[in-house]
Design a protein around this motif. Sequence first.
Motif, PDB file in Angstrom:
ATOM      1  N   ARG A  64       0.808  -1.229   0.000  1.00 48.10           N
ATOM      2  CA  ARG A  64       0.000   0.000   0.000  1.00 48.10           C
ATOM      3  C   ARG A  64       0.836   1.271   0.000  1.00 48.10           C
ATOM      4  NH1 ARG A  64      -2.940   3.105   4.234  1.00 48.10           N
ATOM      5  NH2 ARG A  64      -4.714   3.979   3.133  1.00 48.10           N
ATOM      6  N   GLN A  65       1.966   1.245   0.710  1.00 47.89           N
ATOM      7  CA  GLN A  65       2.796   2.453   0.808  1.00 47.89           C
ATOM      8  C   GLN A  65       3.447   2.824  -0.530  1.00 47.89           C
ATOM      9  OE1 GLN A  65       3.117   4.551   3.496  1.00 47.89           O
ATOM     10  NE2 GLN A  65       1.435   3.304   4.274  1.00 47.89           N
ATOM     11  N   LEU A  66       3.371   1.931  -1.510  1.00 50.11           N
ATOM     12  CA  LEU A  66       3.899   2.240  -2.847  1.00 50.11           C
ATOM     13  C   LEU A  66       2.829   2.843  -3.748  1.00 50.11           C
ATOM     14  CD1 LEU A  66       6.265  -0.786  -3.544  1.00 50.11           C
ATOM     15  CD2 LEU A  66       6.782   1.458  -2.545  1.00 50.11           C
ATOM     16  N   GLY A  67       1.665   3.106  -3.173  1.00 51.00           N
ATOM     17  CA  GLY A  67       0.592   3.753  -3.920  1.00 51.00           C
ATOM     18  C   GLY A  67       0.764   5.261  -3.949  1.00 51.00           C
ATOM     19  N   THR A  68       0.095   5.876  -4.888  1.00 56.94           N
ATOM     20  CA  THR A  68       0.143   7.336  -5.026  1.00 56.94           C
ATOM     21  C   THR A  68      -0.786   7.987  -4.015  1.00 56.94           C
ATOM     22  OG1 THR A  68       0.445   6.995  -7.388  1.00 56.94           O
ATOM     23  CG2 THR A  68      -0.080   9.212  -6.696  1.00 56.94           C
ATOM     24  N   PRO A  69      -0.318   9.006  -3.299  1.00 58.50           N
ATOM     25  CA  PRO A  69      -1.226   9.742  -2.402  1.00 58.50           C
ATOM     26  C   PRO A  69      -2.387  10.349  -3.191  1.00 58.50           C
ATOM     27  CG  PRO A  69       1.069  10.379  -2.042  1.00 58.50           C
ATOM     28  CD  PRO A  69       1.038   9.528  -3.278  1.00 58.50           C
ATOM     29  N   LYS A  70      -3.469  10.673  -2.483  1.00 59.47           N
ATOM     30  CA  LYS A  70      -4.683  11.178  -3.134  1.00 59.47           C
ATOM     31  C   LYS A  70      -4.404  12.344  -4.072  1.00 59.47           C
ATOM     32  CE  LYS A  70      -9.451  12.665  -2.341  1.00 59.47           C
ATOM     33  NZ  LYS A  70      -9.564  13.061  -3.707  1.00 59.47           N
ATOM     34  N   ALA A  71      -3.597  13.291  -3.651  1.00 58.35           N
ATOM     35  CA  ALA A  71      -3.304  14.447  -4.513  1.00 58.35           C
ATOM     36  C   ALA A  71      -2.638  13.999  -5.813  1.00 58.35           C
ATOM     37  CB  ALA A  71      -2.410  15.446  -3.776  1.00 58.35           C
ATOM     38  N   GLN A  98       9.839   3.667   1.677  1.00 57.33           N
ATOM     39  CA  GLN A  98      11.178   3.114   1.470  1.00 57.33           C
ATOM     40  C   GLN A  98      11.247   1.646   1.890  1.00 57.33           C
ATOM     41  OE1 GLN A  98      14.228   4.459   0.100  1.00 57.33           O
ATOM     42  NE2 GLN A  98      12.545   5.612  -0.816  1.00 57.33           N
ATOM     43  N   LEU A  99      10.594   1.306   2.991  1.00 49.16           N
ATOM     44  CA  LEU A  99      10.565  -0.094   3.433  1.00 49.16           C
ATOM     45  C   LEU A  99       9.853  -0.983   2.420  1.00 49.16           C
ATOM     46  CD1 LEU A  99       9.801   0.262   7.241  1.00 49.16           C
ATOM     47  CD2 LEU A  99      11.885  -0.669   6.207  1.00 49.16           C
ATOM     48  N   GLU A 100       8.737  -0.513   1.891  1.00 50.92           N
ATOM     49  CA  GLU A 100       7.993  -1.312   0.928  1.00 50.92           C
ATOM     50  C   GLU A 100       8.693  -1.354  -0.433  1.00 50.92           C
ATOM     51  OE1 GLU A 100       3.752  -0.662   0.923  1.00 50.92           O
ATOM     52  OE2 GLU A 100       3.613  -1.539   2.936  1.00 50.92           O
ATOM     53  N   LEU A 101       9.437  -0.306  -0.779  1.00 53.86           N
ATOM     54  CA  LEU A 101      10.227  -0.350  -2.000  1.00 53.86           C
ATOM     55  C   LEU A 101      11.294  -1.435  -1.888  1.00 53.86           C
ATOM     56  CD1 LEU A 101      10.971   0.783  -4.786  1.00 53.86           C
ATOM     57  CD2 LEU A 101      12.406   2.474  -3.609  1.00 53.86           C
ATOM     58  N   LYS A 102      11.910  -1.528  -0.728  1.00 57.11           N
ATOM     59  CA  LYS A 102      12.915  -2.577  -0.491  1.00 57.11           C
ATOM     60  C   LYS A 102      12.268  -3.958  -0.598  1.00 57.11           C
ATOM     61  CE  LYS A 102      16.954  -4.060   0.965  1.00 57.11           C
ATOM     62  NZ  LYS A 102      17.984  -4.286  -0.022  1.00 57.11           N
ATOM     63  N   ALA A 103      11.065  -4.109  -0.053  1.00 55.46           N
ATOM     64  CA  ALA A 103      10.347  -5.391  -0.142  1.00 55.46           C
ATOM     65  C   ALA A 103      10.060  -5.737  -1.604  1.00 55.46           C
ATOM     66  CB  ALA A 103       9.045  -5.330   0.667  1.00 55.46           C
ATOM     67  N   ALA A 104       9.653  -4.754  -2.394  1.00 51.66           N
ATOM     68  CA  ALA A 104       9.381  -4.986  -3.817  1.00 51.66           C
ATOM     69  C   ALA A 104      10.662  -5.384  -4.547  1.00 51.66           C
ATOM     70  CB  ALA A 104       8.758  -3.745  -4.451  1.00 51.66           C
ATOM     71  N   GLU A 105      11.770  -4.742  -4.204  1.00 53.73           N
ATOM     72  CA  GLU A 105      13.058  -5.088  -4.814  1.00 53.73           C
ATOM     73  C   GLU A 105      13.447  -6.524  -4.483  1.00 53.73           C
ATOM     74  OE1 GLU A 105      15.771  -2.083  -3.425  1.00 53.73           O
ATOM     75  OE2 GLU A 105      15.071  -0.624  -4.902  1.00 53.73           O
ATOM     76  N   GLU A 106      13.228  -6.922  -3.240  1.00 49.10           N
ATOM     77  CA  GLU A 106      13.555  -8.294  -2.837  1.00 49.10           C
ATOM     78  C   GLU A 106      12.700  -9.304  -3.592  1.00 49.10           C
ATOM     79  OE1 GLU A 106      13.296  -8.381   1.442  1.00 49.10           O
ATOM     80  OE2 GLU A 106      15.059  -7.087   1.649  1.00 49.10           O
ATOM     81  N   ILE A 113       7.874 -10.719 -11.058  1.00 46.41           N
ATOM     82  CA  ILE A 113       6.722 -10.023 -10.497  1.00 46.41           C
ATOM     83  C   ILE A 113       6.148  -9.057 -11.532  1.00 46.41           C
ATOM     84  CG2 ILE A 113       7.689 -10.177  -8.164  1.00 46.41           C
ATOM     85  CD1 ILE A 113       8.095  -7.067  -8.305  1.00 46.41           C
ATOM     86  N   ALA A 114       4.920  -8.641 -11.264  1.00 43.39           N
ATOM     87  CA  ALA A 114       4.285  -7.583 -12.052  1.00 43.39           C
ATOM     88  C   ALA A 114       3.712  -6.561 -11.079  1.00 43.39           C
ATOM     89  CB  ALA A 114       3.174  -8.140 -12.936  1.00 43.39           C
ATOM     90  N   LEU A 115       4.078  -5.308 -11.265  1.00 46.71           N
ATOM     91  CA  LEU A 115       3.480  -4.219 -10.496  1.00 46.71           C
ATOM     92  C   LEU A 115       2.121  -3.927 -11.095  1.00 46.71           C
ATOM     93  CD1 LEU A 115       6.545  -1.775 -10.296  1.00 46.71           C
ATOM     94  CD2 LEU A 115       5.912  -3.611  -8.693  1.00 46.71           C
ATOM     95  N   LEU A 116       1.087  -3.964 -10.286  1.00 45.58           N
ATOM     96  CA  LEU A 116      -0.283  -3.756 -10.768  1.00 45.58           C
ATOM     97  C   LEU A 116      -0.849  -2.454 -10.252  1.00 45.58           C
ATOM     98  CD1 LEU A 116      -3.226  -5.899 -11.367  1.00 45.58           C
ATOM     99  CD2 LEU A 116      -3.481  -4.433  -9.369  1.00 45.58           C
ATOM    100  N   CYS A 117      -1.470  -1.696 -11.158  1.00 42.58           N
ATOM    101  CA  CYS A 117      -2.200  -0.491 -10.812  1.00 42.58           C
ATOM    102  C   CYS A 117      -3.348  -0.334 -11.803  1.00 42.58           C
ATOM    103  CB  CYS A 117      -1.266   0.719 -10.822  1.00 42.58           C
ATOM    104  SG  CYS A 117      -1.982   2.146  -9.943  1.00 42.58           S
ATOM    105  N   PHE A 118      -4.085   0.747 -11.722  1.00 44.59           N
ATOM    106  CA  PHE A 118      -5.281   0.941 -12.532  1.00 44.59           C
ATOM    107  C   PHE A 118      -4.996   1.366 -13.971  1.00 44.59           C
ATOM    108  CE2 PHE A 118      -8.534   3.929 -14.109  1.00 44.59           C
ATOM    109  CZ  PHE A 118      -9.588   3.036 -14.265  1.00 44.59           C
ATOM    110  N   GLU A 119      -4.197   2.407 -14.154  1.00 46.60           N
ATOM    111  CA  GLU A 119      -4.044   3.038 -15.463  1.00 46.60           C
ATOM    112  C   GLU A 119      -3.561   2.062 -16.532  1.00 46.60           C
ATOM    113  OE1 GLU A 119      -4.168   6.145 -12.512  1.00 46.60           O
ATOM    114  OE2 GLU A 119      -2.865   4.410 -12.654  1.00 46.60           O
TER     115      GLU A 119
END
Length: 145
Positions: A64-71, A98-106, A113-119
Amino acid sequence: MTTPLATIGYEASTQDEVIGRLKAARVETVVDVRAVSSSRRAGFSKTVLAASLAEAGIGYVHLRQLGTPKAGRDAARKGRVEEMRTIFEAHMTEPGAQLELKAAEELAGSRKIALLCFEADHNGCHRKILAEQICQHLGCSIEHL
């Protein structure tokens, strides 16, 4: 040879189409990088999506922390990609991101892996920025599905 990092957006697709593309690309784990994991599109809310991916033999992780803030999401919806990028890059300096970015890198270093989002278009989405950061660190290529 380093495994490529995939990205995928579901905006113009059904769940079956997305899972089909993931399977064709031999993705082992989907990393959901949405700040809000609910969706108005059928099949893409966190619980339903995770269950459907599991049935297809694909893992699911929500960072979740790798998501874009509302703005940033608001700017992206209005086509203001540079504004979204500025907001998102500022967000990525926060400790949780930063912690979740490290988790994604690992994860990316150990399997496909595939990063998933809406657009649908990765050029207007923060997942492209994430993919670039991860691949710069790991030395992998990016495969936009």
